[in-house]
Scaffold this motif. Sequence first.
Motif, short mmCIF file in Angstrom:
data_model
loop_
_atom_site.label_atom_id
_atom_site.label_comp_id
_atom_site.label_asym_id
_atom_site.label_seq_id
_atom_site.Cartn_x
_atom_site.Cartn_y
_atom_site.Cartn_z
N LEU A 82 0.63 -4.63 5.27
CA LEU A 82 0.29 -4.82 3.86
C LEU A 82 1.33 -4.12 3.00
O LEU A 82 1.55 -2.91 3.14
N LYS A 83 1.97 -4.87 2.12
CA LYS A 83 3.03 -4.31 1.30
C LYS A 83 2.63 -4.10 -0.16
O LYS A 83 3.11 -3.18 -0.81
N ARG A 84 1.74 -4.96 -0.67
CA ARG A 84 1.43 -4.84 -2.09
C ARG A 84 0.05 -5.39 -2.37
O ARG A 84 -0.40 -6.33 -1.71
N VAL A 85 -0.63 -4.78 -3.34
CA VAL A 85 -1.91 -5.27 -3.83
C VAL A 85 -1.76 -5.51 -5.33
O VAL A 85 -1.47 -4.58 -6.09
N VAL A 86 -1.91 -6.77 -5.75
CA VAL A 86 -1.79 -7.13 -7.16
C VAL A 86 -3.09 -7.81 -7.58
O VAL A 86 -3.36 -8.94 -7.18
N GLY A 87 -3.90 -7.10 -8.35
CA GLY A 87 -5.18 -7.66 -8.76
C GLY A 87 -6.07 -7.90 -7.55
O GLY A 87 -6.40 -6.98 -6.80
N LEU A 88 -6.40 -9.16 -7.33
CA LEU A 88 -7.25 -9.53 -6.20
C LEU A 88 -6.44 -10.05 -5.01
O LEU A 88 -7.02 -10.50 -4.03
N THR A 89 -5.11 -9.99 -5.10
CA THR A 89 -4.27 -10.58 -4.08
C THR A 89 -3.60 -9.50 -3.22
O THR A 89 -3.10 -8.50 -3.73
N ALA A 114 -8.23 2.58 5.62
CA ALA A 114 -7.79 3.95 5.90
C ALA A 114 -8.72 4.65 6.89
O ALA A 114 -8.29 5.51 7.67
N ASP A 115 -10.01 4.30 6.88
CA ASP A 115 -10.97 4.93 7.78
C ASP A 115 -11.11 4.20 9.11
O ASP A 115 -12.00 4.50 9.90
N GLY A 116 -10.26 3.20 9.35
CA GLY A 116 -10.31 2.44 10.59
C GLY A 116 -11.19 1.22 10.55
O GLY A 116 -11.25 0.46 11.52
N GLY A 117 -11.88 1.01 9.42
CA GLY A 117 -12.71 -0.18 9.28
C GLY A 117 -11.87 -1.43 9.03
O GLY A 117 -10.65 -1.35 8.84
N GLY A 142 -10.43 1.54 0.15
CA GLY A 142 -9.91 2.13 1.38
C GLY A 142 -8.61 1.54 1.87
O GLY A 142 -8.09 1.98 2.91
N LEU A 143 -8.04 0.55 1.15
CA LEU A 143 -6.77 -0.03 1.59
C LEU A 143 -5.63 0.96 1.31
O LEU A 143 -5.66 1.71 0.34
N LYS A 144 -4.61 0.93 2.16
CA LYS A 144 -3.48 1.82 1.99
C LYS A 144 -2.19 1.05 2.27
O LYS A 144 -2.21 0.00 2.92
N PRO A 145 -1.04 1.53 1.78
CA PRO A 145 0.24 0.85 2.03
C PRO A 145 0.53 0.77 3.53
O PRO A 145 0.20 1.67 4.30
N ASN A 146 1.16 -0.34 3.91
CA ASN A 146 1.57 -0.59 5.30
C ASN A 146 0.39 -0.65 6.28
O ASN A 146 0.54 -0.39 7.47
#
Length: 450
Positions: A35-42, A61-64, A88-92
């Motif tokens: 995952l490289k980028r989060v823009v709005g809902l995308t 991030a929590d493994g879910g 909980g989303l994180k870069p990469n």
Amino acid sequence: MNPHAARRDARLTKALNIAADRVSQSRSVIVEGVLKRVVGLTLEAVGCQSQIGSRCRVVNADGGMLEAEVVGFSGDRTFLMPTGEMHGLKPNARVIPMARMPRVPVGEGLLGRVLDGEGEPLDGLGRLDCERRPASTAPINPLARAPIKEPLDVGVRAINSLLTIGRGQRLGLFAGTGVGKSTLLGMMTRYTQADIIVVGLIGERGREVRDFIDNALGPEALKRAVVVATPSDRSPLARVRGAWLATGIAEAFRDQGRNVLLLMDSLSRFAQASREIGLAVGEPPATRGYPPSVFAQLPRLVERAGNGLPGGGSITAFYTVLAEGDDQNDPIADAARGILDGHIVLSRAIADSGIYPAIDIEASISRVAHEVTPLEHQKRVRLFKQMFSAYQRNRDLINIGAYKAGSDPRIDTAMALWPRIEAFLRQDVHEPSDFAASRSSLNALFPEVK
């Protein structure tokens, strides 16, 4: 070279090529991305090889796991839209493609159940006892469809008599807020002569879902119904999936030879969710902010309903269309009128006068009524509309006493009939009126017509 050996080598080469393609495809399915980028809902991922419409899992991030659907790509970037919350989303973060495509639950085990847009139960009654089939099926050849020749009893006097519906017809229910749309849908749900009822509550308030199931639908009608609910707080992808899921379930029952009533509330919310998805992936806005893909999606969804092959089942569909600010020229309302087989308009002025259901007879039309009713009945319908129109157009003059009796024989007749016309149009929600009773009431208004 021996011709038999040449053919054998050709078959072997073909088999090896097919095997290589399958290996390549299987490898492409399991190639992970990041995952490289989060823009709005995308979500934008790199290195993820998946086809449009397939699903991926994004590791939190929590493994879910967060499930997302592939909605587009550009170069080496894949655009995904999550089906749930993005907390909980994180870069990469790892993006793992899933081999399976979305599937539609089918079978008798669906009756009496309430599902979400993914086909999972919301009612707490346990797992679904049913099979699943691919969500995408080939559309029916229009020349192979059975024609609409049989009327459908919906239990509403004004519709049965003045806007007669044909089995397999697709209609729009156009209404603003607070004019009795949900009440009319509930009446048709309870009283329509159909084997199966499929209800799609798309983008409505969460409170209305429970209210519709408990009050508008009721426990008896729920026994032969399937409800798909994706309230307004769900992601736009979930709302769009809910509309396609309700349609897919109705198609499955039609393929079994059943006569299905499909109620979708609402087509406008489906279009708005499609607009959110289109804008999120960079599609340019067109009419009032709606990208072109929305107007391509509407006929694809609506054309799924209708009659099946001759001798098979049918889907009679009602799609509610929200007229924002009571504007009947809203782009979605205008597009829906062009692709549906008729429309029923609910009027705020009629509702304010205390007539329910508040159907505007002048603005409504059933395009197959002449195919499923006799000529004598059609004459009475035309005469009723003439009387209704004559009174409505001169209502203000009549109310203030400015109209002089004898000036126009048609207005005089309309004034004399108006109390009976009002009584004819008014119907209590707990008072069904079948096809025979509706016709008898219309015949009693104009007994002179032969």
